[in-house]
Write an enzyme that holds these catalytic residues in place. Structure first.
Site, short mmCIF file in Angstrom:
data_model
loop_
_atom_site.label_atom_id
_atom_site.label_comp_id
_atom_site.label_asym_id
_atom_site.label_seq_id
_atom_site.Cartn_x
_atom_site.Cartn_y
_atom_site.Cartn_z
N SER A 145 18.54 22.48 -17.03
CA SER A 145 18.13 21.30 -15.86
C SER A 145 19.28 20.39 -16.13
O SER A 145 19.10 19.79 -15.32
CB SER A 145 17.17 20.29 -16.88
OG SER A 145 17.17 19.89 -17.51
N SER A 183 18.76 23.24 -21.63
CA SER A 183 19.38 22.03 -20.38
C SER A 183 21.04 22.37 -20.34
O SER A 183 20.51 22.20 -19.61
CB SER A 183 18.29 21.80 -20.72
OG SER A 183 17.56 21.80 -19.26
N LYS A 238 24.93 14.01 -15.29
CA LYS A 238 23.83 13.96 -14.61
C LYS A 238 22.93 13.20 -14.49
O LYS A 238 22.20 11.91 -14.75
CB LYS A 238 22.52 14.86 -15.55
CG LYS A 238 21.60 15.47 -15.67
CD LYS A 238 20.93 16.04 -16.84
CE LYS A 238 20.06 17.20 -16.26
NZ LYS A 238 19.42 18.04 -18.24
#
Lengths: 513, 513
Positions: B202, B226, B128
């Site tokens: 997320s 997330s 990420k």
């Protein structure tokens, strides 16, 4: 309606204590009107030989073996510790409640069982008043809270289920944020070795009780040295585990919910092995099932596979240790070398900065929550409460400033961890443990315990740390260093405290981190 | 001096991404002007058969075995994943940076070693964007932070030292506090199974990348679902460990220092065993030596000694699960029974209260810290940022109100733990695991992911939870329930989302707590 003054409320708590002490049979005393400086001569005079032997000669683990072999009943043992605790109260003022009836009833119940109920079957166990007790009131040394009930304390329940006998509850200072033991309810607890010195705090009542021989196994709490300081001042073992290993619920204090630096319960004992017993009993009960915030990890005592690399922290770079402490360090360092260990010097890493961060984390509300509980009853702040709340950096913060402060804390922790890792640079062998003082000398005189750093450093870093007894101050071996030039005003204050005659005979302990 | 608008700054970040994608050789495409609803048909058309096989057929552990046996070089494997990641970007918009040169150089270096450098030797690994990357910028999807450097991320360093090849960085939503994946820099990431549905967030870029087959092993972060939401929406495995097990430093976000509820890193994988590999690699590196706030405990996968008692959470008492989710629960419950396990129903404990506490803990500054970063550049709040900050209970608190809220949290945790323990009442066998949805259905349409509770509940309690794939939505097997009467407005909103034709073919996963 008559308004009760804070003095009257405080008297209620003392009356409650005194009523509990009045149950002692046969009663203690009479004691001399003027108590001796060293209280440790009294037990032999005021206890029966058997009571003296039972309370003086053995550690918790030996007593458990004797209970198991029926060499002593829990009732006989409990009565002996009850009477010695009553004597301790008369001598050093360390008791808030003697649980005479409850303890004897419990001991009789345990004696009547065919099988042991658990690993602490029949053993007397002492607890700091602040930690509460099922069915008993708990004021945590705030006048405003006198008469309030105890909250449920899972760790007490675990110890109870393991078969212990709770028999006495002990004093702590106002706010529980002193390294001494003075409040407006029970007054000042003094050191059993020397009534002109402090037993330390906040677990000062337990420290004095163990130092006095009136307990072999007790529990306190530690957020800056509150278990280790009293252990050091009274010449016993004290352990501060890493936080989030033991359940914390039931510890009554102001600022509940402040978790940017965490307190933890911890044991005080006469022997090292008893610390393992404590941790093993509590963690075998899997407290993480009650409190999901705890880490689920059983207790695994360390077994040494190769010689340790021991780093000696002679001082913290801020306040120099007194001569008897330096001698204790030298003696233990030599013993480590003799045992084949590698001994190096520890370089302290920015302890002044650490204390600045930590003192601000203690009171991110500027001390308001604490002051409000004090002002509610009208009792005055005692000097060391005022001193700690007024540490230079303490401010009322808003949430974002608190977050920034947590960032400072984490950066310091990471930098200190790197500092420690760097000790492997030369020989690829990282320092295993730091050997250091828990206080920069023996127990200081009253109102003088202002050096938190030797213990609190390890709360900020959340490292486990244990205190163990080493020696006693010896006026011959430990003369004052008249040549010494203090590093700064704190060091000057500490340096000038030392007088080999005042401190003579006081225990000196060390800390392993 | 010319003032750069937020749009120009955002364009800089996209230009940076596009320049990184322009390195792909041979280039991808050309793709159809109108992309298909289901993007998963593209890889076979646009990759070589070998690239397709390498990226499609194997899990991380199989690939590691192939690397070890020299059935594939790290360079060949890395090039295949780089090209599939570039295709994923074109199809579902999940990439912030393709590390073409760095990854190939790294792979060549690893191929040249006589011995493996570690347990991940030569394996491509995706991360990420928010987690940073040594030497690369990191904006965490805030326009204001575009061009800022990455902070040091110890977990990245551990994975690197284990021999992985970082090859791609992936998208996350504005504020990283959505269960979707949309921001003002990279725009919206869509679900590879159906571009009308969200990949979740997320860690939405990672979820989409793994769902697309362009990664077998990636890492996200989870403070409310997330990692698990994207795993569930994209049909892969995702694990949220207990907090304070993995180092957290390097995760760039607003509100650093807010620790009343803690995020944690966590892996996304194609197979269950790879989760163990991830945890084992990171914990074997003893990250607690770098970050003393972590717990020192190695990774010990559970081995079952007796049949599990599995409790099925059919719904959370607030929002009912969609028909395909209920079918997945029925199927897995039956499989558990077939395997000799005991299966009971789970009674959810006050999830509405839990969400109220948790949403207030997320933003005890009233969202100010987040809003300030957004307003600094002038970029607008995207709708789901506004939605989460405006949860009914969210207020700017002073420190003492925050402490009180922590007290509410701890009381809820203790009550929930007692609720769980009570499941042993009937037969002295406590429920071992809860089997439940991670989201109340398959991936929802864009802007509709408003049900945090199925994942966030376990963040509040800080329990480990893992998501695994079960089935796909089947219009035949999973008709809408026209008879259903919603429990409340949230349930009505969720109920009306379901349309077996819209959701058809989307993956359905479950969660074990």
């Amino acid at each position: 309606m008559a308004i009760t003054s804070w003095q009257e409320k405080a008297q209620e708590a003392r009356d409650y204590r005194d009523a509990s002490l009045a149950k002692v049979k046969p009663p203690i005393g009479p004691l001399p009107l003027s108590l001796p400086v060293n209280s440790l001569e009294l037990p032999k005079q005021h206890l029966t030989p058997r009571e003296y032997e039972l309370t003086q000669e053995y550690d918790a683990i030996q007593l458990l073996a004797m209970l198991k072999e029926k060499e002593v009943t829990s009732e006989e043992l409990t009565r002996a510790f009850l009477r010695r605790a009553a004597l301790a109260q008369a001598a050093v003022n360390c008791v808030t409640e003697l649980m005479w009836d409850d303890a004897i009833e419990r001991a009789k119940f345990l004696d009547a069982q065919a099988e042991p109920v658990g690993p602490l079957h029949g053993l007397p166990f002492s607890v700091k008043q602040q930690h509460g007790m099922r069915g008993k009131p708990c004021h945590a040394s705030y006048v405003a809270w006198i008469g309030e009930p105890s909250t449920i304390n899972p760790i007490n329940d675990i110890l109870w289920d393991a078969g212990c006998v709770f028999y006495v509850r002990t004093t702590e200072p106002q706010s529980t944020m002193h390294l001494e033991c003075n409040n407006n309810i029970t007054g000042r607890t003094v050191n059993p070795y020397n009534r002109n010195l402090t037993p330390g705090g906040s677990t000062g009542g337990e420290g004095a009780l163990l130092g006095y021989g009136a307990s072999v196994f007790g529990m306190g709490g530690d957020i800056g040295g509150s278990v280790r300081g009293p252990a050091s001042n009274n010449g016993v073992y004290g352990f501060k585990p890493t936080s989030k290993r033991l359940p914390l619920r039931g510890m009554k204090c102001a600022m509940i919910g402040n978790e940017t630096v965490m307190p933890t319960f911890g044991p005080l004992t006469r022997r090292r092995e008893t610390i393992n017993l404590f941790m093993d009993v509590v963690l075998t009960a899997e407290p993480w099932r009650l409190d999901p915030g705890l880490f689920s990890k059983s207790w695994t005592p360390v077994s040494l596979e190769k010689p340790l690399k021991v780093a000696i922290q002679w001082d913290d770079g801020v306040v120099k240790s007194h001569p008897p402490m330096l001698r204790a360090l030298r003696e233990v360092a030599q013993a480590c070398r003799n045992a084949g260990m590698e001994v190096v010097d520890w370089v302290s890493y920015e302890h002044e900065k650490a204390w600045d961060i930590l003192s601000r984390l203690y009171f991110p509300d500027g001390g308001l929550d604490t002051i409000e509980v004090i002002e509610k009853s009208g009792e005055p702040l005692v000097p060391l409460t005022e001193w700690i709340i007024n540490q230079p950096g303490v401010r009322k913060l808003d949430i974002r400033k608190l977050w920034a402060l947590c960032g400072e804390r984490d950066a310091y922790r990471a930098a200190h961890a790197a500092h420690w890792s760097d000790t492997a640079d030369a020989d690829r062998h990282e320092v295993d443990v730091i050997l250091c003082p828990a206080v920069p000398g023996a127990a200081p005189p009253h109102e003088c315990a202002r050096c938190w750093d030797y213990t609190a450093q390890w709360n900020l870093l959340d490292y486990p740390a244990v205190v163990f007894p080493v020696t006693y101050v010896d006026a011959q071996k430990d003369p004052a260093n008249a040549e010494y030039t203090p590093l700064n005003s704190q060091d000057k204050f500490n340096h000038e405290l030392y007088d080999p005659n005042l401190y003579g005979g006081a225990p000196v302990c060390l800390q392993v981190v």
